[in-house]
Design a protein around this motif. Structure first.
Motif, mmCIF file in Angstrom:
data_model
loop_
_atom_site.group_PDB
_atom_site.id
_atom_site.type_symbol
_atom_site.label_atom_id
_atom_site.label_comp_id
_atom_site.label_asym_id
_atom_site.label_seq_id
_atom_site.Cartn_x
_atom_site.Cartn_y
_atom_site.Cartn_z
ATOM 1 N N GLY A 1 3.104 6.833 3.095
ATOM 2 C CA GLY A 1 2.300 5.910 2.549
ATOM 3 C C GLY A 1 1.791 5.483 0.936
ATOM 4 O O GLY A 1 2.415 5.444 0.060
ATOM 5 N N ASN A 2 0.603 5.144 1.056
ATOM 6 C CA ASN A 2 -0.688 4.727 0.017
ATOM 7 C C ASN A 2 0.037 5.687 -1.021
ATOM 8 O O ASN A 2 0.302 5.147 -2.160
ATOM 9 N N GLU B 1 2.028 7.959 -2.231
ATOM 10 C CA GLU B 1 3.260 8.394 -2.048
ATOM 11 C C GLU B 1 4.124 6.688 -2.967
ATOM 12 O O GLU B 1 4.490 7.238 -4.041
ATOM 13 N N LEU B 2 3.787 6.101 -2.542
ATOM 14 C CA LEU B 2 3.913 4.513 -3.488
ATOM 15 C C LEU B 2 2.978 4.486 -4.541
ATOM 16 O O LEU B 2 3.882 3.834 -5.574
ATOM 17 N N ALA B 3 1.603 4.626 -4.686
ATOM 18 C CA ALA B 3 1.371 5.038 -5.647
ATOM 19 C C ALA B 3 2.070 6.003 -6.760
ATOM 20 O O ALA B 3 2.099 5.478 -7.436
ATOM 21 N N ARG C 1 2.452 -4.621 -1.087
ATOM 22 C CA ARG C 1 2.633 -3.130 -0.348
ATOM 23 C C ARG C 1 2.278 -2.690 -1.472
ATOM 24 O O ARG C 1 1.582 -1.848 -1.665
ATOM 25 N N LEU C 2 3.220 -2.646 -2.904
ATOM 26 C CA LEU C 2 3.086 -1.621 -3.815
ATOM 27 C C LEU C 2 1.721 -1.867 -4.604
ATOM 28 O O LEU C 2 1.014 -0.470 -4.853
ATOM 29 N N GLU D 1 -1.284 -2.881 -3.516
ATOM 30 C CA GLU D 1 -2.333 -2.272 -1.957
ATOM 31 C C GLU D 1 -2.458 -0.709 -2.660
ATOM 32 O O GLU D 1 -3.229 0.222 -2.633
ATOM 33 N N ALA D 2 -1.160 -0.186 -2.657
ATOM 34 C CA ALA D 2 -0.846 1.752 -2.712
ATOM 35 C C ALA D 2 -2.190 1.800 -3.815
ATOM 36 O O ALA D 2 -2.252 2.282 -3.504
ATOM 37 N N CYS D 3 -1.464 1.709 -4.737
ATOM 38 C CA CYS D 3 -1.831 1.428 -6.421
ATOM 39 C C CYS D 3 -3.230 1.498 -6.045
ATOM 40 O O CYS D 3 -4.369 1.806 -6.337
ATOM 41 N N ALA E 1 -5.504 1.462 -3.834
ATOM 42 C CA ALA E 1 -6.221 1.962 -2.579
ATOM 43 C C ALA E 1 -5.734 3.296 -3.016
ATOM 44 O O ALA E 1 -6.943 4.301 -2.895
ATOM 45 N N GLU E 2 -5.223 4.111 -3.941
ATOM 46 C CA GLU E 2 -5.127 5.242 -4.100
ATOM 47 C C GLU E 2 -4.813 5.292 -6.180
ATOM 48 O O GLU E 2 -3.651 5.602 -6.654
#
Length: 335
Positions: free
Chosen positions: A69-70, A72-74, A223-224, A226-228, A230-231
């Motif tokens: 999810g966010n 791990e991707l962050a 997606r990457l 947005e993950a960064c 978000a987290e």
């Protein structure tokens, strides 16, 4: 061409230090919106390009296969501080692929942040590769290799299939031709390529807008980022510049620092991205430059702009808490 002085550091009423730099803001089509200094000069992005290097993690299907999810991707895009949550997440990522810390080829080091370093010294005998600031990126590399059936051993080497894929990805984003002629070795042992600063910024503008990208790459890029956003803690850590910057306007600023005075950022809502380089490699100047540059694109006098400007122009105190000087960006940033 001599790059302009972009940041001055005062002590008392006098300028004690000056930093020169260059930077550029581009849109998704690669049009220059604003620039200063030698914006076409080649730079090693170092860790600033980690989101580009993380694209195969998603495009290979590995991220979905392992349920990332966010967070791990962050972390896969991060230069983290080695805090407990960072270390635990990197270990969990590896475990998802049936691997452990022994698979990492990034080396080990103590935290550079004093508070985290003291905590580490109190709780562990010595750092492992999981404590390396690049362990999230490398855990993503290992997971990609396992899922894609690549040999994990030697994944940091120039000729490894994963590094060849990353090289092609970065060429497509930056427009630069990458090879041995402009390749060095990064601190974490993977290849690092010099690219024009404008090309670096354009690559992130493409990721932010999806312009000219395939639908698959546009989705992975979004997606990457947005993950960064978000987290942000997992991109850097407590009180770190990337984290603080993204927290200043949640969901509206993507930012990533790199070694030797490089910093990139993207404003997805505005379809813009930017990159700066402090000529002498000083982090404090690169941070001030990117804070000021981003502030240009938020409401004049608004809360976000004021917050960013206060981060760009900050006071310095000594160990007794006495004000001794200031870090200030010059008018070059607002021409």
């Amino acid at each position: 061409m001599q790059n302009p002085v972009t940041v001055e550091v005062t002590r008392g009423k006098l300028v004690e230090s000056r930093h020169r730099g260059f930077g550029v803001v581009v849109d998704g089509d690669g049009r220059t919106v604003f620039s200063f200094g030698e914006a076409e000069a080649g730079v090693f992005p170092r860790s600033a390009c980690k989101a580009m290097q993380a694209l195969p993690l998603i495009e290979s299907g590995a991220a979905d296969a392992y349920g990332f999810g966010n967070v791990e991707l962050a972390l896969a895009c991060s230069s983290h501080s080695g805090e407990d949550a960072h270390v635990a997440t990197a270990a969990a990522m590896l475990a998802s692929a049936g691997r452990d810390e022994a698979a990492l080829e990034c080396g080990a080091h103590w935290a550079s942040d004093q508070t985290v370093l003291i905590h580490q010294a109190r709780t562990i005998e010595k750092p492992t590769q999981l404590h390396n600031n690049c362990s999230g990126k490398h855990s993503g590399f290992v997971c990609t290799c396992v899922h894609a059936g690549m040999d994990v051993k030697g994944y940091v080497e120039y000729d490894h299939p994963l590094q060849a894929e990353i090289r092609g990805t970065m060429e497509g984003l930056t427009g630069a031709i990458l090879g041995h002629q402009n390749c060095g070795t990064d601190g974490c042992s993977i290849p690092s390529y010099a690219v024009p600063l404008k090309g670096l910024a354009h690559g992130f503008a493409k990721m932010a807008t999806g312009n000219t990208l395939s639908p698959e790459r546009a989705r992975a890029s979004r997606r990457l980022m947005e993950a960064c956003m978000a987290e942000p803690f997992y991109v850097a850590g407590t009180n770190r510049a990337c984290t603080t910057l993204m927290q200043a306007a949640p969901g509206r600023i993507f930012a990533k620092t790199g070694a030797e005075g490089v910093f990139v950022a993207a404003l997805p809502d505005q379809g813009l991205a930017m990159a700066v380089k402090c000529e002498d490699g000083t982090t404090r100047a690169a941070e001030a430059m990117i804070f000021a540059l981003i502030s240009r694109y938020f409401e004049k006098g608004g809360e976000v702009q004021q917050k960013l400007l206060s981060m760009a122009n900050k006071s310095m105190s000594n160990w007794n808490g006495m004000h001794v000087g200031d870090v200030k960006v010059t008018d070059v940033m607002f021409a």
